[in-house]
Scaffold this active site. Structure first.
Site, PDB file in Angstrom:
ATOM      1  N   SER A  40      -5.523  21.574  39.585  1.00 56.68           N
ATOM      2  CA  SER A  40      -5.406  22.931  39.034  1.00 56.68           C
ATOM      3  C   SER A  40      -3.942  23.305  38.878  1.00 56.68           C
ATOM      4  CB  SER A  40      -6.115  23.940  39.944  1.00 56.68           C
ATOM      5  OG  SER A  40      -5.637  23.831  41.270  1.00 56.68           O
ATOM      6  N   GLU A 176     -18.507  22.786  43.374  1.00 58.59           N
ATOM      7  CA  GLU A 176     -17.922  23.867  42.565  1.00 58.59           C
ATOM      8  C   GLU A 176     -18.921  24.403  41.550  1.00 58.59           C
ATOM      9  OE1 GLU A 176     -14.113  23.001  40.755  1.00 58.59           O
ATOM     10  OE2 GLU A 176     -14.092  24.931  39.709  1.00 58.59           O
TER      11      GLU A 176
HETATM   12  O1  KIV Z   1      -7.899  21.426  41.378  1.00 57.12           O
HETATM   13  C1  KIV Z   1      -8.339  22.226  42.215  1.00 57.12           C
HETATM   14  O2  KIV Z   1      -7.670  23.182  42.641  1.00 57.12           O
HETATM   15  C2  KIV Z   1      -9.712  22.021  42.700  1.00 57.12           C
HETATM   16  C3  KIV Z   1     -10.378  23.175  43.358  1.00 57.12           C
HETATM   17  C4  KIV Z   1     -10.782  24.156  42.333  1.00 57.12           C
HETATM   18  C5  KIV Z   1     -11.491  22.741  44.224  1.00 57.12           C
HETATM   19  O3  KIV Z   1     -10.260  20.985  42.512  1.00 57.12           O
END
Ligand code: KIV
Length: 258
Positions: A40, A176
């Site tokens: 992310s 998720e």
């Molecule tokens: O990339 C991320 O931050 C994640 C979370 C949303 C679990 O995979």
């Protein structure tokens, strides 16, 4: 004290937050159990519209920073899109993550189809966290971010995926964007801890992206996010004050000069 898997397995509720740098990792370190260096960061830190262009170099760079800041949290590094498309490629990239950072585990998206990969990594002494349900790396091929577990076919697939990931040796499972009752059923059907994001109240733990829950990303708020701070607004008003102080000659003051 460094948090180990055996410590986490005994906990009633596991707390996880993302971080991408040493500064925030140090702040979160002794408060949360797990810090996730999520891909992310490609959206939150780099400003891209999805996670797909994140690279292994980027993940290693940010994980090193997080490991420098956090001394007690268990640290998980996301494997970026394309870095685990074959089991052998996954092993090479996971070994790079283990050698070049101090991450405790790697995380990868996928269910039964990734079982062979998870097993190969596990057999080579790399701890793997699974990730099923809404998988952001599938957002382009699936045409968006879609909540899972809404019908019987999807429920059955999620239950099968969770079991396959567990049997392949994953140490934890992120769920998720899944209907609460299905995430509950998964949690009850596996013996590894489940960590939910947008998956309701019954997973073993919860994770949120730090910039969402602290309000530094304030363009929109997904339903599953709770904002604990209006970070962006607090920073904007502090920076406005700084600019005003410079313009008005109030900064620097007596006490800030040599
Ligand atoms: O990339 C991320 O931050 C994640 C979370 C949303 C679990 O995979």
């Amino acid at each position: 004290m460094k948090k180990t898997l055996s410590y986490l397995y005994k906990k009633e509720k596991i707390t996880m937050i993302t971080a991408y740098d040493a500064l925030f990792a140090k702040i979160f370190d002794d408060i949360v159990d797990i810090i996730l260096v999520g891909d992310s960061l490609n959206m939150s830190f780099l400003g891209e519209s999805d996670t797909l262009s994140a690279t292994i170099e980027q993940m290693i760079y940010h994980t090193r920073a997080v490991c420098n800041g956090a001394k007690s949290a268990y640290i998980v590094c996301d494997m970026p899109f394309g870095s685990y498309s074959t089991p052998q490629k996954a092993l090479e990239n996971a070994i790079r993550i283990y050698k070049e950072t101090k991450a405790d585990a790697v995380k990868l998206e996928g269910g039964a189809e990734k079982a062979e990969t998870i097993k190969l990594l596990t057999d080579n002494a790399i701890a793997v966290v699974g990730h099923i349900g809404l998988m952001p790396q599938f957002s382009r091929s699936e045409g968006g971010y879609k909540v899972k577990g809404k019908d019987e076919i999807s429920r059955e697939k999620l239950l099968k995926d969770a079991k396959a990931v567990e049997e392949a040796g994953a140490v934890m499972l992120v769920i998720e964007g899944v209907k609460e009752e299905v995430a509950k059923e998964i949690t009850e059907s596996v013996s590894i801890p489940t960590i939910g994001i947008g998956a309701g109240r019954y997973t073993k733990g919860q994770v949120l992206v730090w910039s969402d829950m602290l309000g530094f990303f304030d363009e929109f708020k997904p339903k599953f996010v709770r904002r604990y701070l209006n970070g962006a607004e607090i920073v904007r008003s502090a920076v406005r004050k700084y600019v005003d102080d410079i313009k008005s000659g109030r900064f620097p003051g007596e006490e800030e000069i040599y």
